[in-house]
Write an enzyme that holds these catalytic residues in place. Structure first.
Site, PDB file in Angstrom:
ATOM      1  N   SER A  64       0.832  -1.216   0.000  1.00 40.62           N
ATOM      2  CA  SER A  64       0.000   0.000   0.000  1.00 40.62           C
ATOM      3  C   SER A  64       0.862   1.260   0.000  1.00 40.62           C
ATOM      4  CB  SER A  64      -1.101   0.019   1.060  1.00 40.62           C
ATOM      5  OG  SER A  64      -2.094  -0.953   0.713  1.00 40.62           O
ATOM      6  N   HIS A  69       5.229  13.718   6.618  1.00 37.66           N
ATOM      7  CA  HIS A  69       5.266  15.179   6.502  1.00 37.66           C
ATOM      8  C   HIS A  69       5.958  15.690   7.749  1.00 37.66           C
ATOM      9  CE1 HIS A  69       2.380  14.868   3.264  1.00 37.66           C
ATOM     10  NE2 HIS A  69       1.698  14.043   4.030  1.00 37.66           N
ATOM     11  N   CYS A  84      -1.938  -3.469   3.277  1.00 35.97           N
ATOM     12  CA  CYS A  84      -3.173  -4.186   2.950  1.00 35.97           C
ATOM     13  C   CYS A  84      -3.164  -5.609   3.520  1.00 35.97           C
ATOM     14  CB  CYS A  84      -3.426  -4.173   1.449  1.00 35.97           C
ATOM     15  SG  CYS A  84      -2.152  -4.986   0.487  1.00 35.97           S
TER      16      CYS A  84
END
Lengths: 135, 135
Positions: A64, A69, A84
């Protein structure tokens, strides 16, 4: 029924210099990917913002994705790891303390429910729609 | 104190053909970005997996990121939209019904707490560490 999981991780009290250092973040990604045996399917995308120099990184995985950030002006970083398939927990608190100097790490583990109760019905629909003879 | 928010969206009962169609997903990304006035800072990364043809898409934004993973074999899609500044809710249920044929959409809105109680202390630390004269 197989479903996925996502770690939503907010680290605070980090060293702002390390949050603005691309090599530090590349190293953090490498550690996460390597220790959890995750497989990138393309190169990571990195973007360095103007001063105070926050950095965004994203990498698509066979499992996935992983994103980060950083906010040097706040001494903080926000990470998402979506798998996943279930994975063991990574030692987020210890590793983010070591790599970013975080003094507080909040980790949420979410279930991502993508599996159909009866996946064969969706597969059958896909096969039917893809077949030139499909009704 | 400013903080971010993230929408964690799981759509099920979708049309598996549309989930395996790159143009459909590009259009969905365009709608989300356009209607929420979000700003990509690099091109989106798309990866199409082998049959049954699930697709992963990620785009870094000035406001953080948007990702999608589709699972045609399950008729489902998982979306994350992270905005470091608050945004109005997008009509996920209606739009994912229209674009992907979803008949069930679960939307979670998470707070992403990245803001320092006193951001100036982090800025001061950054300035000190970056200065050649810093102690």
């Amino acid at each position: 029924m197989t479903d996925g999981c996502e770690w939503v991780v907010d680290a605070r009290g980090c060293d702002p210099v390390r949050l603005a250092d691309l090599d530090t973040l590349r190293g953090l990604f490498s550690a996460i990917l390597g220790e959890l045996c995750l497989t990138p399917v393309a190169n990571a995308v990195w973007h360095v913002f103007p001063s105070p120099g926050g950095i965004t990184g994203l990498v698509p995985l066979a499992e996935s994705h992983l994103t980060i950030h950083t906010f040097p002006e706040h001494g903080s970083a926000c990470i998402n790891l979506f798998c996943c398939r279930p994975r063991a927990d990574w030692p987020w608190v210890e590793r983010l303390s070591e790599s970013l100097g975080a003094d507080r790490v909040e980790v949420q583990r979410l279930d991502r429910r993508y599996a159909a109760p009866n996946p064969m019905s969706a597969v059958a629909a896909l096969a039917t729609r893809h077949s030139p003879l499909g009704a």
